[in-house]
Motif scaffolding. Structure first.
Motif, PDB file in Angstrom:
ATOM      1  N   SER A   1       0.842  -1.192   0.000  1.00 54.78           N
ATOM      2  CA  SER A   1       0.000   0.000   0.000  1.00 54.78           C
ATOM      3  C   SER A   1       0.879   1.245   0.000  1.00 54.78           C
ATOM      4  O   SER A   1       1.944   1.288   0.624  1.00 54.78           O
ATOM      5  CB  SER A   1      -0.909   0.000   1.230  1.00 54.78           C
ATOM      6  OG  SER A   1      -1.674   1.188   1.280  1.00 54.78           O
ATOM      7  N   TRP A   2       0.425   2.293  -0.680  1.00 52.49           N
ATOM      8  CA  TRP A   2       1.221   3.503  -0.842  1.00 52.49           C
ATOM      9  C   TRP A   2       1.325   4.314   0.443  1.00 52.49           C
ATOM     10  O   TRP A   2       2.227   5.161   0.567  1.00 52.49           O
ATOM     11  CB  TRP A   2       0.638   4.376  -1.952  1.00 52.49           C
ATOM     12  CG  TRP A   2       0.821   3.775  -3.308  1.00 52.49           C
ATOM     13  CD1 TRP A   2       0.059   2.806  -3.888  1.00 52.49           C
ATOM     14  CD2 TRP A   2       1.847   4.095  -4.249  1.00 52.49           C
ATOM     15  NE1 TRP A   2       0.545   2.495  -5.139  1.00 52.49           N
ATOM     16  CE2 TRP A   2       1.636   3.279  -5.391  1.00 52.49           C
ATOM     17  CE3 TRP A   2       2.905   4.989  -4.254  1.00 52.49           C
ATOM     18  CZ2 TRP A   2       2.452   3.328  -6.516  1.00 52.49           C
ATOM     19  CZ3 TRP A   2       3.729   5.059  -5.372  1.00 52.49           C
ATOM     20  CH2 TRP A   2       3.508   4.240  -6.492  1.00 52.49           C
TER      21      TRP A   2
ATOM     22  N   MET B   1      13.540   2.570   0.834  1.00 52.64           N
ATOM     23  CA  MET B   1      12.922   1.754  -0.218  1.00 52.64           C
ATOM     24  C   MET B   1      11.411   1.735  -0.030  1.00 52.64           C
ATOM     25  O   MET B   1      10.900   1.668   1.096  1.00 52.64           O
ATOM     26  CB  MET B   1      13.493   0.333  -0.184  1.00 52.64           C
ATOM     27  CG  MET B   1      13.099  -0.514  -1.380  1.00 52.64           C
ATOM     28  SD  MET B   1      14.111  -2.016  -1.508  1.00 52.64           S
ATOM     29  CE  MET B   1      13.478  -2.948  -0.102  1.00 52.64           C
ATOM     30  N   GLN B   2      10.700   1.825  -1.146  1.00 54.95           N
ATOM     31  CA  GLN B   2       9.245   1.716  -1.174  1.00 54.95           C
ATOM     32  C   GLN B   2       8.854   0.655  -2.195  1.00 54.95           C
ATOM     33  O   GLN B   2       9.257   0.738  -3.355  1.00 54.95           O
ATOM     34  CB  GLN B   2       8.602   3.055  -1.554  1.00 54.95           C
ATOM     35  CG  GLN B   2       8.842   4.173  -0.550  1.00 54.95           C
ATOM     36  CD  GLN B   2       8.392   5.523  -1.067  1.00 54.95           C
ATOM     37  OE1 GLN B   2       8.441   5.782  -2.263  1.00 54.95           O
ATOM     38  NE2 GLN B   2       7.954   6.389  -0.164  1.00 54.95           N
ATOM     39  N   VAL B   3       8.088  -0.333  -1.755  1.00 59.12           N
ATOM     40  CA  VAL B   3       7.569  -1.370  -2.646  1.00 59.12           C
ATOM     41  C   VAL B   3       6.066  -1.140  -2.754  1.00 59.12           C
ATOM     42  O   VAL B   3       5.349  -1.219  -1.752  1.00 59.12           O
ATOM     43  CB  VAL B   3       7.868  -2.780  -2.119  1.00 59.12           C
ATOM     44  CG1 VAL B   3       7.435  -3.832  -3.142  1.00 59.12           C
ATOM     45  CG2 VAL B   3       9.347  -2.927  -1.789  1.00 59.12           C
ATOM     46  N   ARG B   4       5.602  -0.839  -3.951  1.00 55.24           N
ATOM     47  CA  ARG B   4       4.222  -0.400  -4.112  1.00 55.24           C
ATOM     48  C   ARG B   4       3.527  -1.150  -5.249  1.00 55.24           C
ATOM     49  O   ARG B   4       4.158  -1.561  -6.219  1.00 55.24           O
ATOM     50  CB  ARG B   4       4.181   1.104  -4.424  1.00 55.24           C
ATOM     51  CG  ARG B   4       4.847   1.991  -3.356  1.00 55.24           C
ATOM     52  CD  ARG B   4       4.114   1.936  -2.053  1.00 55.24           C
ATOM     53  NE  ARG B   4       4.612   2.872  -1.059  1.00 55.24           N
ATOM     54  CZ  ARG B   4       5.197   2.506   0.078  1.00 55.24           C
ATOM     55  NH1 ARG B   4       5.379   1.214   0.339  1.00 55.24           N
ATOM     56  NH2 ARG B   4       5.577   3.414   0.956  1.00 55.24           N
ATOM     57  N   ARG B   5       2.191  -1.287  -5.105  1.00 51.40           N
ATOM     58  CA  ARG B   5       1.387  -1.885  -6.183  1.00 51.40           C
ATOM     59  C   ARG B   5       0.884  -0.757  -7.070  1.00 51.40           C
ATOM     60  O   ARG B   5       0.147   0.135  -6.624  1.00 51.40           O
ATOM     61  CB  ARG B   5       0.226  -2.697  -5.617  1.00 51.40           C
ATOM     62  CG  ARG B   5      -0.510  -3.498  -6.702  1.00 51.40           C
ATOM     63  CD  ARG B   5      -1.602  -4.385  -6.139  1.00 51.40           C
ATOM     64  NE  ARG B   5      -2.752  -3.631  -5.686  1.00 51.40           N
ATOM     65  CZ  ARG B   5      -3.210  -3.633  -4.440  1.00 51.40           C
ATOM     66  NH1 ARG B   5      -2.592  -4.347  -3.510  1.00 51.40           N
ATOM     67  NH2 ARG B   5      -4.277  -2.921  -4.103  1.00 51.40           N
ATOM     68  N   LEU B   6       1.261  -0.809  -8.335  1.00 46.43           N
ATOM     69  CA  LEU B   6       0.909   0.242  -9.281  1.00 46.43           C
ATOM     70  C   LEU B   6      -0.463  -0.001  -9.901  1.00 46.43           C
ATOM     71  O   LEU B   6      -1.151   0.938 -10.302  1.00 46.43           O
ATOM     72  CB  LEU B   6       1.989   0.312 -10.369  1.00 46.43           C
ATOM     73  CG  LEU B   6       2.123   1.582 -11.189  1.00 46.43           C
ATOM     74  CD1 LEU B   6       2.292   2.804 -10.307  1.00 46.43           C
ATOM     75  CD2 LEU B   6       3.307   1.454 -12.147  1.00 46.43           C
ATOM     76  N   SER B   7      -0.883  -1.240  -9.987  1.00 44.47           N
ATOM     77  CA  SER B   7      -2.215  -1.562 -10.507  1.00 44.47           C
ATOM     78  C   SER B   7      -3.209  -1.576  -9.352  1.00 44.47           C
ATOM     79  O   SER B   7      -2.907  -2.070  -8.265  1.00 44.47           O
ATOM     80  CB  SER B   7      -2.198  -2.921 -11.201  1.00 44.47           C
ATOM     81  OG  SER B   7      -1.718  -3.919 -10.307  1.00 44.47           O
ATOM     82  N   SER B   8      -4.403  -1.018  -9.589  1.00 37.37           N
ATOM     83  CA  SER B   8      -5.432  -0.930  -8.536  1.00 37.37           C
ATOM     84  C   SER B   8      -4.793  -0.583  -7.195  1.00 37.37           C
ATOM     85  O   SER B   8      -4.900  -1.333  -6.217  1.00 37.37           O
ATOM     86  CB  SER B   8      -6.202  -2.253  -8.436  1.00 37.37           C
ATOM     87  OG  SER B   8      -6.795  -2.573  -9.671  1.00 37.37           O
TER      88      SER B   8
END
Length: 745
Positions: free
Chosen positions: A335-336, A426-433
């Motif tokens: 989550s962002w 570091m940021q790991v994010r979901r770009l879709s939906s």
């Protein structure tokens, strides 16, 4: 090391020549012929015949068999020559062209019955062996070495130590197996035992070192094993590479699977991994991120010095097991609005592991940035350690092929001034939906957007069309943003986007710059406005009665608009008070009724003129400049083409006078076609009050011919076209009186 067979006889110019002997003749001239003989004891012998001469007249040496038929020749390069039946062979030395004089050295070595052949024992084939040194005397044919290794063994041939050194490895059938002189693997095909012959390409006296460690089932290598993620501690190994050095490590892999190879300094070391049969598995350039071990067992890692200056290199090596999870951090979400991860690296060859959960089709993107300048390497792997997205698609992020746990692997590539603990965010994010992004809808022009944190925004696009989309900080500085659709595919970039369909889109600050991290604490205002603008006040374009529009910017990200009165095809300019600063000099963009760009204040509106192309009506979109979130401004948009009904500027010594104030900072004059020359001298002078005035002159088509900056007293010359012209004066927003005159130059 061969020595006795290299003994030289003094001034030998013919007679019997033994293998390995060097016959040195001090003189041969004109039509002389020197005849040598040698005997071979075996049929089909291959010899290395060498004829070495100083620079000067050319000398030749022909070789004929027992039957007197020519077989080959001896020359400088000692090219191998295959003989026929055993017996006596003749070498005839003569001047090539039957004239001139020179000296020479002649030597012949046999491959089947060499004069001397040094045995190489098993210790020679260890990587710990220093090799066997030797010296080829001046004019010698070749040095011979013999050895036995299992057929199919792979040797790693090293350079012989000189650019002009070369040679061959022959099998028991005297067939060439490999060529010496270059660093490369060599598979021993054909039956054992084997012989290696070392030659000086040009017959010079040359020192060399013969080194051929065995790659298959290698010995003499420091042992290392796959390590866990995180600081490898004692699992890392160290070594030193000399200027032309080569070291090896025996990698003992308990199971098959993907591993990474971490070397520091990686720019100075070239690594290659071989299996226990001596076959290459992977190397640094084709496989910079990971290497898949096909089976459990022993492997050989070769390390070569690649330092640009040839300096010795001290290095560290760690081989983390990507197929395992040991050393990974706790699983994080995508989550962002989650906090930024702070990753620690305490070893130069450390690899960090951050697990995530994802569903098939999720598009995952990773952003990283060092605390101290460096480069961070990141990539996404599946549960086996294989790269989740090995192929470049041109799109951002990585689409997960299946539902499950994935791991983001990362490390600091260039260790600089970080000290003992190199950290990076570091940021790991979901770009879709995406989840965790605040939602924004289109707002009215003139409204001040409310700033907030989190790197992304969901944009609710109500209808297809063009929109202003950008992000500004509290001090109105723009941060580039990129917009993605619900699948995470690229759509457009700020400050203007065209959407082909309504729906939810994601705006991400520096969305395609994965080397940046923007924390949730960074607050910014989101500009999301439809184009063309609506609810805009109309401003007059009458140059004869320039009407200024004044307003105030009340906060970062506020965008205002004006409707221009001019029709399509007209040419307009933007005017602002000469003493305006900060928010008083806004950025202006003109768009047509479809929202299409027409011109802006960076050039046409302020330096030339803006032709209103497209479909009327036209609008001026007005924004404060970066660093100026609030403040008043005053602007006007007069039309400058055609023949504005401006007062005529008399061609007299007195000219015309005009007054300026905060409300009236600009004025217009016209000069009829018959009232000016091709070159005219203008003078603008302040006669009372404060401030200065700038002058621009336009022809009837709206082309700006002259422009002079603001001044309290300036005289200038302007080349004018035929026909009437318009003079626009742009003064400070101050009470003043100016005189303007013109005369022929």
């Amino acid at each position: 090391m061969p020595t006795a067979a290299s003994a030289k006889q003094d001034d030998k110019c013919g007679g019997r020549l033994s293998f390995g002997e060097i016959a040195a003749c001090s003189s041969i001239a004109d039509e002389q012929q020197h005849v040598f003989t040698f005997n071979t004891r075996q049929d089909a012998d291959t010899i290395y015949p060498r004829l070495k001469t100083p620079d000067g007249d050319s000398v030749s040496a022909s070789i004929s068999g027992p039957d007197g038929v020519g077989v080959c020749a001896a020359h400088l390069y000692a090219t191998p020559c295959r003989l026929g039946a055993a017996g006596k062979y003749t070498v005839t030395v003569s001047m090539t062209y039957g004239t001139g004089t020179n000296s020479y050295r002649l030597a012949i070595e046999s491959t089947r019955t060499p004069s001397e052949c040094t045995r190489l024992d098993s210790s020679f084939f260890s990587f710990a062996s220093p090799g066997v040194p030797g010296t080829v005397p001046l004019g010698a044919a070749a040095d011979c070495y013999r050895f036995s290794q299992p057929t199919g063994s792979v040797l790693y041939l090293r350079g012989l130590g000189g650019a002009s050194m070369e040679g061959q490895i022959l099998d028991a059938n005297y067939e060439t197996v490999c060529v010496l002189g270059y660093t490369r693997p060599c598979t021993l095909t054909g039956p054992a035992p084997y012989r290696a012959f070392v030659l000086s390409m040009y017959g010079d006296e040359s020192a060399y070192t013969l080194r051929m460690p065995r790659l298959s089932q290698s010995v003499g290598c420091q042992v290392t094993r796959p390590t866990t993620f995180g600081d490898p501690g004692d699992g890392a190994v160290a070594g030193t590479l000399t200027a032309e050095g080569l070291t090896c490590h025996k990698v003992k892999a308990p199971k098959a699977g993907a591993v990474a190879v971490r070397v520091d300094p990686d720019q100075d070391v070239l690594w290659t991994l071989y299996d226990d049969a001596g076959q290459q598995v992977c190397s640094e350039y084709p496989s910079p991120r990971y290497c898949r071990l096909p089976v459990a067992g022993n492997y050989t890692m070769l390390m070569e010095n690649q330092n640009t200056w040839g300096d010795p290199v001290n290095y560290q090596l760690a081989i983390p097991a990507l197929y395992a999870n040991a050393g990974c951090e706790a699983t994080t979400g995508t989550s962002w609005d989650l906090p930024t991860l702070l990753v620690h690296q305490t070893s130069r060859v450390q690899t960090n592991c951050q697990p995530i959960r994802g569903n098939a089709g999720d598009r995952i993107i990773t952003y990283s940035a060092p605390t101290v300048y460096s480069q961070i390497i990141t990539w996404l792997v599946d549960s086996t350690g294989g790269e989740a997205c090995p192929d470049w698609t041109g799109e951002d992020g990585c689409v997960l092929p299946a539902t499950g746990t994935y791991r983001v692997l990362s490390y600091v590539q260039e260790w600089g001034e970080q000290g003992t603990d190199a950290t990076y965010r570091m940021q790991v994010r979901r770009l879709s939906s995406p989840a965790g992004c605040p939602t924004r809808t289109t707002g009215p022009y003139g409204a001040v957007p409310v700033p907030s944190g989190v790197r992304c925004r969901i944009l609710e696009v109500p209808t297809p069309g063009t929109y202003l989309v950008n992000a500004v900080s509290a001090d109105n500085e723009e941060t580039y943003a990129h917009v993605f659709d619900s699948q995470g595919l690229s759509v457009c970039g700020s400050p203007q986007c065209t959407f082909t369909a309504p729906g939810r889109y994601t705006m991400v600050l520096q969305g395609r710059q994965t080397y940046t991290v923007i924390d949730n604490s960074f607050e910014y205002a989101t500009v999301f406005l439809g184009l063309p603008p609506s609810g805009c006040a109309e401003v007059s374009d009458d140059a004869a009665q320039i009407t200024a529009h004044s307003d105030v910017f009340n906060g970062a990200g506020q965008v205002q608009c004006l409707k221009l009165a001019s029709p399509a095809g007209a040419k307009v300019i933007e005017l602002v008070p000469g003493d305006a600063t900060g928010a008083g000099r806004p950025d202006v963009t003109v768009v047509d009724s479809t929202g299409a760009y027409v011109c802006d204040s960076s050039y046409s509106l302020r330096q030339a003129s803006c032709e209103l192309t497209g479909t009327a009506p036209f609008f001026a979109v007005i924004r404060a400049t970066g660093g100026n979130p609030t403040g008043p401004y005053t602007t006007a948009f007069p039309r400058v083409d055609g023949t504005p009904a401006c007062a005529v500027l008399p061609r007299t010594a007195e000219g015309a006078t005009f007054d300026t104030s905060a409300d009236r900072f600009a004025t217009c004059f016209s000069i009829p076609a018959d009232e000016h020359a091709a070159r005219e001298v203008f003078t603008v002078r302040r006669t009372a009050g404060t401030g200065g005035a700038a002058v621009s002159i336009f022809d009837s088509t709206g082309i700006r011919y002259c422009q002079v900056p603001s001044s309290a007293d300036r005289t200038f010359t302007c080349s004018l076209p035929a026909g009437p012209v318009t003079v626009i004066v742009e003064a400070h927003a101050a009470d003043a009186t100016f005189q303007l005159t013109h005369r022929a130059a």
